[in-house]
Design a protein around this motif. Sequence first.
Motif, PDB file in Angstrom:
ATOM      1  N   ALA A  16       0.628  -1.119   0.173  1.00 26.54           N
ATOM      2  CA  ALA A  16       0.158   0.064  -0.223  1.00 26.54           C
ATOM      3  C   ALA A  16       0.667   1.372   0.212  1.00 26.54           C
ATOM      4  O   ALA A  16       0.599   2.372  -0.738  1.00 26.54           O
ATOM      5  N   GLU A  17       1.859   1.168   0.859  1.00 26.09           N
ATOM      6  CA  GLU A  17       2.870   2.540   0.964  1.00 26.09           C
ATOM      7  C   GLU A  17       3.553   2.526  -0.347  1.00 26.09           C
ATOM      8  O   GLU A  17       3.644   3.557  -0.948  1.00 26.09           O
ATOM      9  N   PHE A  18       3.964   1.454  -0.903  1.00 24.93           N
ATOM     10  CA  PHE A  18       4.706   1.473  -2.336  1.00 24.93           C
ATOM     11  C   PHE A  18       3.848   1.852  -3.513  1.00 24.93           C
ATOM     12  O   PHE A  18       3.983   2.974  -4.241  1.00 24.93           O
ATOM     13  N   GLU A  19       2.522   1.739  -3.518  1.00 21.63           N
ATOM     14  CA  GLU A  19       1.510   2.039  -4.258  1.00 21.63           C
ATOM     15  C   GLU A  19       1.133   3.770  -4.124  1.00 21.63           C
ATOM     16  O   GLU A  19       1.095   4.256  -5.286  1.00 21.63           O
ATOM     17  N   SER A  20       1.318   3.997  -2.906  1.00 17.79           N
ATOM     18  CA  SER A  20       0.702   5.331  -2.944  1.00 17.79           C
ATOM     19  C   SER A  20       2.055   6.222  -3.527  1.00 17.79           C
ATOM     20  O   SER A  20       2.009   7.228  -4.051  1.00 17.79           O
ATOM     21  N   PRO A  49       1.381 -10.539  -5.370  1.00 22.41           N
ATOM     22  CA  PRO A  49       0.914  -9.270  -5.470  1.00 22.41           C
ATOM     23  C   PRO A  49       2.088  -8.465  -4.646  1.00 22.41           C
ATOM     24  O   PRO A  49       2.098  -7.255  -4.661  1.00 22.41           O
ATOM     25  N   ASN A  50       3.329  -8.856  -4.449  1.00 18.72           N
ATOM     26  CA  ASN A  50       4.568  -8.290  -4.174  1.00 18.72           C
ATOM     27  C   ASN A  50       5.319  -7.722  -5.411  1.00 18.72           C
ATOM     28  O   ASN A  50       6.323  -7.073  -4.952  1.00 18.72           O
ATOM     29  N   VAL A  51       4.888  -8.143  -6.349  1.00 18.61           N
ATOM     30  CA  VAL A  51       5.945  -7.908  -7.630  1.00 18.61           C
ATOM     31  C   VAL A  51       5.151  -6.743  -8.468  1.00 18.61           C
ATOM     32  O   VAL A  51       4.050  -6.865  -8.893  1.00 18.61           O
ATOM     33  N   TYR A  52       5.825  -5.685  -8.658  1.00 15.82           N
ATOM     34  CA  TYR A  52       5.365  -4.656  -9.568  1.00 15.82           C
ATOM     35  C   TYR A  52       6.286  -4.400 -10.590  1.00 15.82           C
ATOM     36  O   TYR A  52       7.552  -4.500 -10.332  1.00 15.82           O
ATOM     37  N   THR A  53       5.847  -3.886 -11.858  1.00 13.28           N
ATOM     38  CA  THR A  53       6.354  -3.503 -12.974  1.00 13.28           C
ATOM     39  C   THR A  53       6.075  -1.961 -13.211  1.00 13.28           C
ATOM     40  O   THR A  53       5.047  -1.723 -13.440  1.00 13.28           O
ATOM     41  N   LEU A  81      13.199   2.705  -1.925  1.00 12.59           N
ATOM     42  CA  LEU A  81      13.962   1.803  -1.680  1.00 12.59           C
ATOM     43  C   LEU A  81      13.985   1.038  -0.508  1.00 12.59           C
ATOM     44  O   LEU A  81      14.196  -0.071  -0.376  1.00 12.59           O
ATOM     45  N   PRO A  82      13.584   1.707   0.782  1.00  7.85           N
ATOM     46  CA  PRO A  82      13.459   0.789   2.033  1.00  7.85           C
ATOM     47  C   PRO A  82      12.371  -0.149   1.997  1.00  7.85           C
ATOM     48  O   PRO A  82      12.273  -1.053   2.788  1.00  7.85           O
ATOM     49  N   LEU A  83      11.274  -0.161   1.149  1.00  6.68           N
ATOM     50  CA  LEU A  83      10.152  -0.929   0.844  1.00  6.68           C
ATOM     51  C   LEU A  83      10.535  -2.248   0.255  1.00  6.68           C
ATOM     52  O   LEU A  83       9.608  -3.155   0.060  1.00  6.68           O
ATOM     53  N   LEU A  84      11.681  -2.229  -0.720  1.00  8.55           N
ATOM     54  CA  LEU A  84      11.939  -3.213  -1.495  1.00  8.55           C
ATOM     55  C   LEU A  84      12.478  -4.572  -0.901  1.00  8.55           C
ATOM     56  O   LEU A  84      13.416  -4.257   0.087  1.00  8.55           O
ATOM     57  N   ALA A  85      12.316  -5.471  -1.388  1.00 11.36           N
ATOM     58  CA  ALA A  85      12.999  -7.150  -0.879  1.00 11.36           C
ATOM     59  C   ALA A  85      14.342  -7.093  -1.557  1.00 11.36           C
ATOM     60  O   ALA A  85      15.033  -8.226  -1.173  1.00 11.36           O
ATOM     61  N   GLY A  86      14.432  -6.329  -2.526  1.00 10.71           N
ATOM     62  CA  GLY A  86      15.823  -6.427  -3.262  1.00 10.71           C
ATOM     63  C   GLY A  86      16.043  -5.250  -4.231  1.00 10.71           C
ATOM     64  O   GLY A  86      15.334  -4.602  -4.092  1.00 10.71           O
TER      65      GLY A  86
END
Length: 96
Positions: A16-20, A49-53, A81-86
């Motif tokens: 949700a934070e990433f999408e915002s 659902p954790n993969v975005y492009t 960046l802090p929200l990413l898994a890699g």
Amino acid sequence: MIAVLAVMTVKEGNGAEFESLAADLVAKVRANEEGANLLYQLVRSKTDPNVYTFMELYRDGDAMKVHAGSDYFQAAFQAMLPLLAGEPKIELLDAL
């Protein structure tokens, strides 16, 4: 034209934070890069659902450099960046 696919996997619970952040970035790109950026769209995987492009299409290399160097892109990327898994996986493509 130059196309970019930027694949990002977010940590569980950060979608949700990433999408915002992404929605704000998309709006700024569309408002400030008209004619240079021809497509800037975030999509989410149907299987994970954790993969975005980010699907991006630029008029030319100069347009892509302007985008990458913009204050709003730099700020959004640093916030994401802090929200990413890699590390994001970025693929540059020639648009045909």
